[in-house]
Each structure stands twice: as structure tokens, then as C-alpha cells.
Design a protein around this motif. Structure first.
Motif, short mmCIF file in Angstrom:
data_model
loop_
_atom_site.label_atom_id
_atom_site.label_comp_id
_atom_site.label_asym_id
_atom_site.label_seq_id
_atom_site.Cartn_x
_atom_site.Cartn_y
_atom_site.Cartn_z
N SER A 125 0.84 -1.19 0.00
CA SER A 125 0.00 0.00 0.00
C SER A 125 0.87 1.24 0.00
O SER A 125 2.06 1.19 0.34
CB SER A 125 -0.93 0.01 1.21
OG SER A 125 -0.18 -0.04 2.42
N PHE A 126 0.27 2.35 -0.40
CA PHE A 126 0.96 3.64 -0.49
C PHE A 126 0.20 4.66 0.35
O PHE A 126 -1.04 4.76 0.24
CB PHE A 126 1.03 4.11 -1.94
CG PHE A 126 1.79 3.18 -2.84
CD1 PHE A 126 3.12 3.45 -3.18
CD2 PHE A 126 1.20 2.03 -3.35
CE1 PHE A 126 3.83 2.60 -4.01
CE2 PHE A 126 1.91 1.16 -4.18
CZ PHE A 126 3.23 1.46 -4.50
N PHE A 140 2.00 12.36 5.68
CA PHE A 140 2.55 13.59 6.28
C PHE A 140 1.52 14.39 7.08
O PHE A 140 1.82 14.90 8.14
CB PHE A 140 3.13 14.47 5.17
CG PHE A 140 4.22 13.81 4.38
CD1 PHE A 140 5.54 13.88 4.78
CD2 PHE A 140 3.92 13.11 3.21
CE1 PHE A 140 6.55 13.28 4.05
CE2 PHE A 140 4.92 12.50 2.47
CZ PHE A 140 6.23 12.58 2.89
N SER A 141 0.30 14.52 6.55
CA SER A 141 -0.70 15.35 7.23
C SER A 141 -1.08 14.79 8.59
O SER A 141 -1.55 15.53 9.46
CB SER A 141 -1.95 15.51 6.36
OG SER A 141 -2.61 14.27 6.19
N LYS A 142 -0.85 13.51 8.80
CA LYS A 142 -1.18 12.87 10.08
C LYS A 142 -0.31 13.40 11.21
O LYS A 142 -0.67 13.28 12.38
CB LYS A 142 -1.02 11.36 9.97
CG LYS A 142 -1.81 10.70 8.85
CD LYS A 142 -3.30 10.75 9.07
CE LYS A 142 -4.04 9.94 8.02
NZ LYS A 142 -5.50 10.01 8.18
N ILE A 143 0.86 13.95 10.85
CA ILE A 143 1.76 14.47 11.89
C ILE A 143 2.08 15.95 11.67
O ILE A 143 3.06 16.47 12.19
CB ILE A 143 3.06 13.64 11.97
CG1 ILE A 143 3.78 13.60 10.61
CG2 ILE A 143 2.78 12.24 12.48
CD1 ILE A 143 5.16 12.96 10.68
N ALA A 175 -6.07 15.41 -2.73
CA ALA A 175 -6.89 14.68 -1.77
C ALA A 175 -6.08 13.64 -1.00
O ALA A 175 -6.19 13.54 0.22
CB ALA A 175 -8.06 14.00 -2.50
N LEU A 176 -5.25 12.89 -1.71
CA LEU A 176 -4.45 11.86 -1.04
C LEU A 176 -3.47 12.48 -0.06
O LEU A 176 -3.21 11.92 1.02
CB LEU A 176 -3.71 11.00 -2.07
CG LEU A 176 -4.57 10.11 -2.97
CD1 LEU A 176 -3.69 9.28 -3.88
CD2 LEU A 176 -5.47 9.21 -2.13
N MET A 177 -2.90 13.62 -0.42
CA MET A 177 -1.92 14.27 0.45
C MET A 177 -2.59 14.89 1.68
O MET A 177 -2.05 14.84 2.79
CB MET A 177 -1.15 15.33 -0.33
CG MET A 177 -0.17 14.73 -1.32
SD MET A 177 0.65 15.99 -2.32
CE MET A 177 1.88 14.98 -3.15
N GLY A 226 -4.53 11.76 3.60
CA GLY A 226 -3.66 10.66 4.03
C GLY A 226 -4.28 9.29 3.85
O GLY A 226 -4.03 8.38 4.64
N ASP A 227 -5.10 9.12 2.81
CA ASP A 227 -5.74 7.82 2.55
C ASP A 227 -4.72 6.75 2.22
O ASP A 227 -3.72 7.03 1.55
CB ASP A 227 -6.71 7.94 1.38
CG ASP A 227 -7.91 8.82 1.67
OD1 ASP A 227 -8.18 9.09 2.86
OD2 ASP A 227 -8.57 9.24 0.70
#
Length: 258
Positions: free
Chosen positions: A127-128, A132-135, A158-160, A163-164
């Protein structure tokens, strides 16, 4: 234990990130080791393809956060400037094909290092994650450069931001990676690609890579000139002569990478 395992066989450099207990997350030692090994590959004419993967269950979980918050460790600016940016620059500058064989999770900088390679293949269970946005950070390691160009601005944004987690099948469908293989077939199939690349005309592949790099900022007229220039160079290689001879003689070409 070496944090990076490098083996050379049949004109292929097999580079394995080797901190499995930390899901191959980067620390300074591993970042510098990868930079040095890529330099070695760049300057070794016997190396005609590079295969980058991870040991254990992960490809690379990004930055080792314990190092990032260590008061005695490198500052965040240094981690980006001295560790990751030089890796991305080398991956794109080296005029040889680099295949990222994503054997498990590729998160944060680990995902973006993979996406900076020429061909990305993944294990079906891999998976990828743009984590980054999580922290509270922004994507680095070329992520804001490569991902929008691979999958489009809206999807990348959206992915960035969200953080999906993206499965290998989803990554393949959206054009983030070349293809994925079943877990059982992954190692054999991914290495088969590296073996094929190592037998192709290395100079032409390198020039193709240069032209692709230039296309990221050239207009059409400039890019047509790049194609003209590098086609001329390709036509002066021994492999071009071999390819023409093999075609006329109706036999498989035996390229030497020269």
C-alpha cells in the motif's frame, strides 16, 4: 547489521533497505548509505539497471520519527535537505533505469522515493500512504512534484491532505504505479523486469530518462529539440548499430549498454 544491502549480479544492482524492525524507516545512516550506493551505480558501467526494495514486511515507512524528535539528532530541515533531496536528485539524474519493487507499505518519504523511480511495481498486499498530514507536515521527497503529474492535481491533493491508504490495485488503476503482482509472484516478476532492463540498450534508456526529465518543464518546441539532440546521440551508439544489424539479420539483438 548493514542498514542497506547491496548485491550486484548480471548487470543489476539490487539495493535493499534493511531496517526491517523499523519497517525500513530512514535514519541518517541509511539515507547516506543509499546516496553512496546510487553514486556507485552511477559510475559503474557494469550496472545497467537498479532494483530498489525493502527487507521484511515493508518497503519503507518514511522517516524514523525517533530520530526526527531526538534533541541530539538532525533537525527537520537537515533531514529533508541532506537526506531525502539528494536521494531524489540521484534517482532522477542517474542515466540508468531504476525499478522500485514495493514489497509492502510505502509511507511518507518511502512512498515518494518509490514514485521518483522510473518503473514502480508492487506486491498485491502493498500500500501507499501520503502520511505527512497525520503528523502536521507537508509531503517531501519530491511528492508534490511527481504525484500530481502521475495521477492528476485533484487526486494528488486529496491523497496528500487526507492521508488515505491506497492499495496496490488502486495505485495501478489510477496510474500511480506501472503494475502489481500477486504476493507469490511478486519477487520473480519484478526481478524479471530488472533483468529485461539490464539487457536493453542502456544508453538509449538513459537518454530517454533525460528527455522525460526535460519534458517536465519544457514547451513543445524545446522538447522536440531535446528529442532531436538525444536521438542523434543514440544513433552514434554501438547498441544502435547492433539493433539495426539484428533487425536486418532477423535475429535477437545482443546489446552491450554502449
Amino acid at each position: 547489521m548493514s542498514v542497506l544491502i547491496a548485491t550486484y549480479e548480471n548487470n543489476i544492482a539490487y539495493l535493499t533497505l534493511n531496517r526491517p524492525e523499523k519497517f525500513n524507516s530512514f535514519n541518517k545512516e541509511m539515507a547516506i548509505a543509499l546516496q553512496q550506493e546510487l553514486d556507485k551505480c552511477m559510475n559503474d558501467d557494469d550496472v545497467r539497471a537498479i532494483y530498489l526494495t525493502g527487507s521484511g514486511k515493508a518497503f519503507c515507512a518514511g522517516q524514523d520519527l525517533a530520530e526526527a524528535v531526538d534533541p541530539d539528532g538532525p533537525e527537520l530541515q537537515s533531514i529533508v535537505h541532506d537526506h531525502y533531496n539528494p536521494i531524489i536528485e540521484r534517482l532522477r539524474r542517474i542515466e540508468k533505469p531504476v525499478i522500485a519493487a514495493v514489497n509492502g507499505v510505502a509511507a511518507g518519504a518511502g512512498a515518494n522515493i518509490a514514485l521518483a523511480c522510473d518503473i514502480v511495481v508492487a506486491k498485491e498486499s502493498a500500500s501507499f500512504i501520503q502520511a505527512f498530514s497525520k503528523i502536521g507536515l507537508i509531503p517531501d521527497s519530491g511528492g508534490t512534484f511527481f504525484l500530481p503529474r502521475l495521477i492528476g492535481f485533484q487526486k494528488a491533493s486529496a491523497l496528500m491532505m487526507l492521508g488515505d491508504k491506497v492499495s496496490a490495485a488502486e495505485a495501478s488503476q489510477m496510474g500511480m504505479i506501472y503494475k502489481y503482482f500477486s504476493d507469490d509472484a511478486f519477487e520473480a516478476e519484478s526481478k524479471k523486469i530488472a533483468e529485461t532492463l539490464a539487457k536493453l540498450p542502456t544508453k538509449a534508456l538513459g537518454y530517454t530518462k533525460v528527455a522525460l526529465n526535460q519534458s517536465l518543464h519544457n514547451n513543445l518546441t524545446q522538447q522536440l529539440q531535446i528529442e532531436e539532440d538525444y536521438q542523434t546521440l543514440s544513433g552514434k551508439t554501438a547498441d544502435f548499430n547492433e539493433g539495426i544489424a539484428a533487425f536486418l539479420e532477423k535475429r535477437p539483438a545482443v546489446f552491450k549498454g554502449k
